[in-house]
Design a protein around this motif. Structure first.
Motif, PDB file in Angstrom:
ATOM      1  N   TYR A 121       0.755  27.344  43.078  1.00 34.08           N
ATOM      2  CA  TYR A 121       0.109  28.554  43.252  1.00 34.08           C
ATOM      3  C   TYR A 121       1.124  29.533  42.551  1.00 34.08           C
ATOM      4  CZ  TYR A 121      -1.768  32.284  46.206  1.00 34.08           C
ATOM      5  OH  TYR A 121      -2.285  33.601  46.538  1.00 34.08           O
ATOM      6  N   ASP A 142      -1.092  23.952  45.614  1.00 37.28           N
ATOM      7  CA  ASP A 142      -2.463  23.862  45.669  1.00 37.28           C
ATOM      8  C   ASP A 142      -2.655  22.196  45.502  1.00 37.28           C
ATOM      9  OD1 ASP A 142      -3.415  26.155  46.774  1.00 37.28           O
ATOM     10  OD2 ASP A 142      -3.347  26.860  44.683  1.00 37.28           O
ATOM     11  N   LYS A 177       0.064  25.895  49.788  1.00 39.58           N
ATOM     12  CA  LYS A 177      -0.746  26.829  49.810  1.00 39.58           C
ATOM     13  C   LYS A 177      -2.029  26.476  50.545  1.00 39.58           C
ATOM     14  CE  LYS A 177      -2.255  30.978  49.619  1.00 39.58           C
ATOM     15  NZ  LYS A 177      -1.540  32.172  50.187  1.00 39.58           N
TER      16      LYS A 177
END
Length: 211
Positions: A121, A142, A177
């Protein structure tokens, strides 16, 4: 005579196309030397570098490379138009590699994932003198767990397994995230804030998305 001319013409065209993408043999040797010197001087470890691809129109070249200690970690190195000197993606790919390894170690006991996608991220701008192995200091992840060959029989049962995975991620302080479990007949998705607020597995029903 025409036959020899035709063969010569074909050879010329093939040679031209080859050099257009791969450059001259002597140019490739020099480019590879420059890449190896650049990487080993910058990171202080040996690397394997594949044959560079050379774009003769603007003089730029790039190649796939990997550290000798982690040969399955592949990144791109070379020159780019508008950029000064040789550039590389080793730092970014090293962080992805380490993040993938950590996530896979947690997920594998519970699921046989087709693939685990890990992206950084906000992967830029680059950080000078950053630790190649400590992605958790700099970036969040991610993550998509590809389970499209697996059908959900019971969300309650899946919640029990997913909860164990999530708690292990929290305990090991893996900086996610977003995290998704992509099943054949369902999608589970949760973000960092939601994960840290979890109290028990029954709350996971909220994070299922219909497909």
């Amino acid at each position: 005579m025409r036959k020899f001319i035709g063969i010569g013409l074909i050879f010329f065209i093939v040679s031209f196309v080859y050099m257009l993408f791969y450059g001259t043999p002597w140019g490739n040797v020099q480019a590879k030397r420059e890449i190896v010197h650049y990487l080993e001087n910058k990171y202080g470890e040996p690397f394997h570098v594949k044959q560079p691809r050379f774009w003769i129109m603007d003089g730029n070249f790039h190649a796939e490379a990997s550290p000798a200690a982690r040969p399955d970690l592949i990144f791109i190195v070379g020159t780019e138009q508008g950029e000064e000197g040789i550039q590389d993606s080793y730092l970014r790919e090293s962080w992805r590699y380490e993040g993938h390894r950590d996530v896979a170690a947690i997920v594998t006991p519970y699921y046989k994932a087709k693939k685990i996608f890990v992206e950084l991220y906000n992967p830029s701008p680059p950080i000078d003198n950053a630790d190649l192995y400590a992605y958790e200091k700099y970036r969040q992840l991610d993550i998509i767990i590809d389970l499209q060959k697996t059908s959900i029989a019971s969300k309650q049962e899946e919640n029990m397994k997913i909860y164990q995975v999530l708690m292990a991620i929290v305990q090991q302080e893996i900086p996610i995230k977003n995290l998704s479990f992509w099943f054949k007949n369902g999608l589970f998705r949760i973000n960092k804030t939601e994960l840290l607020q979890l109290r028990n597995e029954t709350e996971l029903f909220t994070y299922w998305v219909s497909k």
